[in-house]
Write an enzyme that holds these catalytic residues in place. Structure first.
Site, PDB file in Angstrom:
ATOM      1  CE  LYS A  35      -0.891   0.397   4.935  1.00 42.88           C
ATOM      2  NZ  LYS A  35      -1.945   0.424   5.936  1.00 42.88           N
ATOM      3  CE1 TYR A 273      10.668  32.187   0.732  1.00 44.74           C
ATOM      4  CE2 TYR A 273      10.767  29.797   0.776  1.00 44.74           C
ATOM      5  CZ  TYR A 273      10.509  30.983   0.103  1.00 44.74           C
ATOM      6  OH  TYR A 273      10.098  30.933  -1.197  1.00 44.74           O
TER       7      TYR A 273
END
Ligand SMILES: Cc1ncc(COP(=O)(O)O)c(C=O)c1O
Length: 381
Positions: A35, A273
């Site tokens: 999965k 940033y």
């Protein structure tokens, strides 16, 4: 030439799967849980490897019916179990592609019967039982209703029961797991009392497969260990301390990118940033074209590192959406397009998903499965 790519080691994956199969009694099936895009490794790639001749894999476990259909279209004929929720509108395709749903509520049984009889097919189901995770599954008091619905559904075969452990990875105290095993046995007893013959029961994830042979029943469902990681430090230590059996797990995935720019800056310069890092000396930086969009966790800002020329290059400033900035002052000879390793080996050095997970406050499962599926996956020997 890709900027960023994932390498999937065929030999590591097959060796891990063989090692896990070696822990099982003959006749116990190994489900390879693929999965979440094969835990981030690439569904197509890992299933392709697992389909090689003499593969130890007996069955596959997917979350979504779509993933099961994808595997069928790839030509896979082994049993494929849909571990997640299949809603009513997905049953037509699920039955047409001979997928085996893990049914978590009684409402689905008549719908499965209706669709399977319409297609003149038999659908094999596992019924998931609630034993303590309080997530999916039927409650003990729902057994009579489930049994009665199944008796009225001749196109639906109850192949077996399943459950999932709540507290087996995070602890070396398995008393909660033992309580779940006890409840699971009660479910089996009750269904058998209603006359059902349960041919394939399954409850074991990686940690249970490795640590508790009594949980193997007729099939185990291994995810993380197949990809070369121990479920947790506790699982590793419990196995190593109390066990004479052998199991070597080797990480299957490497994640790589390239230096996209090299820049020299002076001391006292803010980086990225929010100006969260300030240089204290003349510094050489490399800009790498990978960021949180790609699955590189923003929590690695100012704490993670990558490997360049076999040396650790620490992340300076914040992880951006598509970029990170690393310090290469101490790594001579770096050039544009040189390889930078986000996960895996460079020379003698290694970065593992466990290390990155510890820095980001998460688990290897999340680090691996969140690698953006759009990044190319290459199979390497
Ligand atoms: C139902 C079920 N079984 C098995 C697994 C595999 O677990 P692991 O990766 O710990 O082996 C998972 C993974 O989350 C799961 O949801």
């Amino acid at each position: 030439m890709d900027n960023t790519w994932v390498e999937v080691s065929k030999s590591a994956l097959l060796n891990n799967l063989k090692g896990l199969k070696g822990l099982l009694s003959p006749g116990t099936a190994l489900m390879f849980v693929v999965k979440a895009n094969g835990y981030g490794h690439g569904l197509s790639q890992v299933a392709g490897i697992a389909e090689t001749e003499n593969s130890p894999v007996d069955t596959y476990g997917v979350h979504l019916p779509e993933d099961g259909i994808f595997l069928r279209r790839k030509g896979i004929t082994k049993d494929i179990y849909v571990l997640g929720y299949a809603n009513g509108s997905q049953l037509e395709a699920l039955i047409r592609h001979d997928l085996c749903p893990v049914v978590t509520n009684t409402e689905l049984i008549p719908l499965l019967e209706q669709e399977a009889s319409r297609q003149k097919k038999q659908v094999r189901i596992t019924l998931k039982c609630e034993t303590g995770t309080h997530r999916q599954g039927i409650l003990p008091e729902e057994v009579p209703e489930a049994a009665s619905l199944l008796k009225k559904a001749p196109s639906v075969t109850l192949e077996g029961l399943s459950t999932h452990f709540a507290n087996i990875e995070d602890t070396s105290d398995h008393s909660y797991a033992q309580g779940q095993i006890h409840s699971f046995k009660e479910f089996i007893r009750k269904f058998e009392a209603f006359g059902f013959i349960l041919r394939r029961n399954h409850i074991a994830c990686s940690a249970a497969t490795i640590l508790l042979p009594e949980t193997h029943y007729q099939m185990v469902r291994t995810g993380i260990s197949s990809y070369g990681y121990w479920s947790s430090k506790e699982t590793y230590l419990s196995f190593r301390s109390g066990d004479s059996r052998e199991l070597r797990l080797e990480p299957v995935l490497a994640w790589k990118t390239r230096i996209g720019q090299i820049k020299d800056v002076g001391p006292d310069v803010s980086i990225g940033y929010g100006c969260t890092y300030k240089t204290n000396q003349p510094t050489r930086l490399a800009i790498l074209p990978v960021g949180y969009y790609d699955g590189y966790d923003r929590k690695l800002s100012n704490s993670g590192y990558v490997l360049i020329h076999g040396k650790r290059a620490p992340i300076r400033g914040r992880v951006c959406m598509n970029m990170i900035i690393v310090d290469i002052t101490h790594i001579p000879g770096c050039r544009l397009n040189d390889e930078a390793v986000l996960l895996g080996y460079s020379g003698e050095e290694v970065v593992t998903a466990d290390e990155i997970a510890a820095l980001a406050g998460t688990i290897s499962y999340e680090v691996l499965s969140r690698i953006n599926p759009l990044i190319p996956r290459r199979i390497v020997p």
